[in-house]
Design a protein around this motif. Structure first.
Motif, PDB file in Angstrom:
ATOM      1  N   ASP A 278       1.406  -1.020  -0.042  1.00 24.72           N
ATOM      2  CA  ASP A 278      -0.101   0.347  -0.604  1.00 24.72           C
ATOM      3  C   ASP A 278       0.998   1.710   0.549  1.00 24.72           C
ATOM      4  OD1 ASP A 278      -1.984  -1.296   0.041  1.00 24.72           O
ATOM      5  OD2 ASP A 278      -2.856  -1.155   1.934  1.00 24.72           O
ATOM      6  N   LEU A 279       1.184   1.196   0.704  1.00 28.42           N
ATOM      7  CA  LEU A 279       2.537   2.681   0.640  1.00 28.42           C
ATOM      8  C   LEU A 279       3.909   2.792  -0.473  1.00 28.42           C
ATOM      9  CD1 LEU A 279       4.875   1.465   4.214  1.00 28.42           C
ATOM     10  CD2 LEU A 279       2.861   3.413   4.074  1.00 28.42           C
ATOM     11  N   ARG A 280       3.654   1.781  -0.971  1.00 32.73           N
ATOM     12  CA  ARG A 280       4.298   1.398  -2.604  1.00 32.73           C
ATOM     13  C   ARG A 280       3.590   2.105  -3.435  1.00 32.73           C
ATOM     14  NH1 ARG A 280       7.174  -3.551  -0.984  1.00 32.73           N
ATOM     15  NH2 ARG A 280       5.461  -4.677  -2.108  1.00 32.73           N
ATOM     16  N   ILE A 290       7.298   8.556   1.745  1.00 32.85           N
ATOM     17  CA  ILE A 290       7.341   8.422   2.062  1.00 32.85           C
ATOM     18  C   ILE A 290       6.070   8.247   3.523  1.00 32.85           C
ATOM     19  CG2 ILE A 290       9.375   7.854   3.695  1.00 32.85           C
ATOM     20  CD1 ILE A 290       9.359   4.902   3.967  1.00 32.85           C
ATOM     21  N   GLU A 291       6.899   9.548   3.949  1.00 31.19           N
ATOM     22  CA  GLU A 291       6.596  10.048   6.016  1.00 31.19           C
ATOM     23  C   GLU A 291       5.261  10.162   5.166  1.00 31.19           C
ATOM     24  OE1 GLU A 291       9.278  11.471   3.812  1.00 31.19           O
ATOM     25  OE2 GLU A 291      10.798  10.304   5.589  1.00 31.19           O
ATOM     26  N   GLN A 292       4.684  11.198   4.007  1.00 33.18           N
ATOM     27  CA  GLN A 292       3.366  11.454   3.834  1.00 33.18           C
ATOM     28  C   GLN A 292       1.799  10.022   3.212  1.00 33.18           C
ATOM     29  OE1 GLN A 292       3.758  13.597   0.110  1.00 33.18           O
ATOM     30  NE2 GLN A 292       3.641  15.505   1.637  1.00 33.18           N
ATOM     31  N   GLY A 302       5.574   4.524  16.054  1.00 32.83           N
ATOM     32  CA  GLY A 302       6.282   3.492  16.313  1.00 32.83           C
ATOM     33  C   GLY A 302       6.675   2.165  15.842  1.00 32.83           C
ATOM     34  N   GLU A 303       6.296   2.032  14.527  1.00 31.29           N
ATOM     35  CA  GLU A 303       6.352   1.245  13.549  1.00 31.29           C
ATOM     36  C   GLU A 303       7.269   2.262  12.708  1.00 31.29           C
ATOM     37  OE1 GLU A 303       2.775  -1.472  12.990  1.00 31.29           O
ATOM     38  OE2 GLU A 303       3.084  -1.827  14.941  1.00 31.29           O
ATOM     39  N   ARG A 304       7.166   3.095  12.175  1.00 30.85           N
ATOM     40  CA  ARG A 304       7.239   3.660  10.667  1.00 30.85           C
ATOM     41  C   ARG A 304       8.597   3.605  10.384  1.00 30.85           C
ATOM     42  NH1 ARG A 304       4.131   9.124  10.728  1.00 30.85           N
ATOM     43  NH2 ARG A 304       2.221   8.644  10.736  1.00 30.85           N
ATOM     44  N   GLN A 305       9.649   4.242  11.788  1.00 32.41           N
ATOM     45  CA  GLN A 305      11.421   3.229  10.942  1.00 32.41           C
ATOM     46  C   GLN A 305      11.028   2.184  10.639  1.00 32.41           C
ATOM     47  OE1 GLN A 305      13.560   5.623  11.305  1.00 32.41           O
ATOM     48  NE2 GLN A 305      15.040   3.985  10.227  1.00 32.41           N
ATOM     49  N   TYR A 307       9.626   0.505   8.446  1.00 33.80           N
ATOM     50  CA  TYR A 307       8.976   0.517   7.343  1.00 33.80           C
ATOM     51  C   TYR A 307       9.777   1.073   6.754  1.00 33.80           C
ATOM     52  CZ  TYR A 307       4.782  -1.740   8.503  1.00 33.80           C
ATOM     53  OH  TYR A 307       3.115  -3.108   9.086  1.00 33.80           O
ATOM     54  N   MET A 308      10.075   2.062   7.348  1.00 37.44           N
ATOM     55  CA  MET A 308      11.257   2.524   6.102  1.00 37.44           C
ATOM     56  C   MET A 308      12.568   1.664   5.985  1.00 37.44           C
ATOM     57  SD  MET A 308      10.930   6.353   8.154  1.00 37.44           S
ATOM     58  CE  MET A 308      12.354   7.163   6.708  1.00 37.44           C
ATOM     59  N   ASP A 309      12.454   1.453   6.909  1.00 42.47           N
ATOM     60  CA  ASP A 309      13.906   0.580   6.813  1.00 42.47           C
ATOM     61  C   ASP A 309      13.294  -0.906   5.386  1.00 42.47           C
ATOM     62  OD1 ASP A 309      15.273   1.833   8.689  1.00 42.47           O
ATOM     63  OD2 ASP A 309      14.861   0.491   9.941  1.00 42.47           O
ATOM     64  N   LEU A 310      12.231  -1.332   5.833  1.00 40.80           N
ATOM     65  CA  LEU A 310      11.717  -2.666   4.911  1.00 40.80           C
ATOM     66  C   LEU A 310      11.904  -1.492   3.570  1.00 40.80           C
ATOM     67  CD1 LEU A 310       9.280  -4.471   6.795  1.00 40.80           C
ATOM     68  CD2 LEU A 310      11.237  -4.985   6.551  1.00 40.80           C
ATOM     69  N   LEU A 311      11.465  -1.086   2.985  1.00 37.77           N
ATOM     70  CA  LEU A 311      11.673   0.148   1.957  1.00 37.77           C
ATOM     71  C   LEU A 311      13.093   0.042   0.891  1.00 37.77           C
ATOM     72  CD1 LEU A 311       8.888   2.817   2.054  1.00 37.77           C
ATOM     73  CD2 LEU A 311       8.519   0.435   0.676  1.00 37.77           C
ATOM     74  N   GLU A 312      13.459   0.595   2.587  1.00 37.75           N
ATOM     75  CA  GLU A 312      15.124   1.268   1.779  1.00 37.75           C
ATOM     76  C   GLU A 312      16.361  -0.503   0.869  1.00 37.75           C
ATOM     77  OE1 GLU A 312      16.911   2.926   4.766  1.00 37.75           O
ATOM     78  OE2 GLU A 312      16.463   4.242   4.271  1.00 37.75           O
ATOM     79  N   ARG A 313      15.217  -1.691   1.865  1.00 34.29           N
ATOM     80  CA  ARG A 313      16.611  -2.909   1.264  1.00 34.29           C
ATOM     81  C   ARG A 313      15.454  -3.186  -0.180  1.00 34.29           C
ATOM     82  NH1 ARG A 313      14.836  -4.985   6.849  1.00 34.29           N
ATOM     83  NH2 ARG A 313      16.065  -4.021   7.993  1.00 34.29           N
ATOM     84  N   GLN A 314      14.164  -3.113  -0.042  1.00 31.61           N
ATOM     85  CA  GLN A 314      13.721  -3.772  -1.020  1.00 31.61           C
ATOM     86  C   GLN A 314      14.358  -2.724  -2.796  1.00 31.61           C
ATOM     87  OE1 GLN A 314       9.415  -3.985  -0.720  1.00 31.61           O
ATOM     88  NE2 GLN A 314      10.088  -5.693   0.963  1.00 31.61           N
TER      89      GLN A 314
END
Length: 314
Positions: A278-280, A290-292, A302-305, A307-314
């Motif tokens: 959904d974020l992508r 990504i913040e928006q 508490g979970e935003r970091q 998802y940011m890390d997961l998106l950076e790895r992909q």
């Protein structure tokens, strides 16, 4: 006349005097490469004939080469001993920590058993099993054997319980191992010298499929979230003649908690994958940052970091 010219003349004079004693020199074909290259020269002297240098005479160059070789070998052996000791101490510390967590009841799901929900998590599970076996074999150096004593290597196993395999793999048990294949002739080797790893996959499938019996049924019962702990104990005792001692009841309880943990982990993974998708979609279609996008989906702070890390790895 310069000093340099004097040296050249002196060298030439030595060559002339030496040539007076030599009848001929036979140069043989060389062998080997690099530092190992050797070439035989046969010297025939006037009035003497062929001259052989005694085999027991070692030149200073040969002595120096042998000394350096011994030093290098000693350094390699010492370095191997240091590495082996470091690996041993690391494994010893890991075993102590594992034992401490086990006694405290703090083992994670993965540490208790490798129970696989996804049969194709982006790669073939069998390759992961082979990798684990190879790693277990290599880790025996310094613990089971040192130096060239490879005969002491022990066989290793990687056992997989696949809870949601594809339909064609349901209720199957498959073993993968090394076998001997005679391509030309039959030069047989003792099995113990090459049968050093086995990967076993137990694919569960439920009572509606074929082969639902024996260990497959027992594992399906133990890992089921639809069967209560009391029902599991009764099935094990009545159908498999397993006496429910305190130890066995405790093990059944651990397996019940394991199945629950595996299911919860699978659910959490599914939620995370949907959220990432959904974020992508929001970022690509609406051009959001990504913040928006996380704010639009109301992702908890508490979970935003994560998802940011997961998106950076992909």
């Amino acid at each position: 006349m310069t000093e340099w010219q004097k040296m050249i003349d002196h060298w030439n004079a030595d060559q002339v005097r030496m040539a007076e004693f030599i009848e001929k020199i036979i140069v043989h074909e060389g062998s080997g490469r690099g530092k190992q290259r050797r070439q035989r020269l046969d010297f025939y002297f006037n009035f003497i004939g062929a001259f052989e240098v005694p085999a027991d005479i070692v030149t200073p160059m040969e002595q120096e080469a042998e000394r350096r070789q011994q030093e290098e070998q000693t350094e390699k052996e010492e370095y191997s001993k240091v590495l082996a000791q470091a690996r041993y101490e690391k494994r010893k510390q890991e075993r102590r920590e594992f034992t401490a967590r086990k006694r405290a009841g703090l083992l994670t799901t993965e540490e208790q058993v490798e129970a696989q929900n996804d049969f194709y998590p982006g790669y073939p599970l069998i390759k992961r099993g082979i990798y684990y076996c190879c790693r277990m074999i290599s880790s025996q150096y310094g613990r089971e054997f040192t130096g060239p004593h490879y005969e002491k290597i022990k066989k290793v196993y990687s056992i997989w319980i696949c809870m949601k395999p594809p339909q064609y793999r349901e209720n199957t048990i498959t073993r993968y191992r090394l076998v001997e294949e005679h391509l030309v002739g039959e030069g047989k080797e003792p099995v113990r010298n090459y049968d050093l790893l086995s990967i076993i996959m137990l694919c569960l499938g439920g009572p509606n499929g074929a082969n639902y019996d024996g260990v497959l049924r027992m594992l399906d019962v133990l890992l089921s979230n639809e069967t209560s702990e009391a029902e599991k104990r009764k099935i094990l005792q009545d159908d498999y003649d397993i006496q429910m001692t305190q130890t066995m009841e405790r093990e059944v309880s651990v397996m019940c908690n394991l199945s629950k943990g595996v299911e919860e982990k699978g659910i959490a993974k599914g939620h995370a994958e949907r959220a990432l998708s959904d974020l992508r979609n929001l970022m690509e279609t609406l051009g959001l940052t990504i913040e928006q996008a996380m704010a639009a989906l109301k992702v908890p702070e508490g979970e935003r970091q994560k998802y940011m890390d997961l998106l950076e790895r992909q």
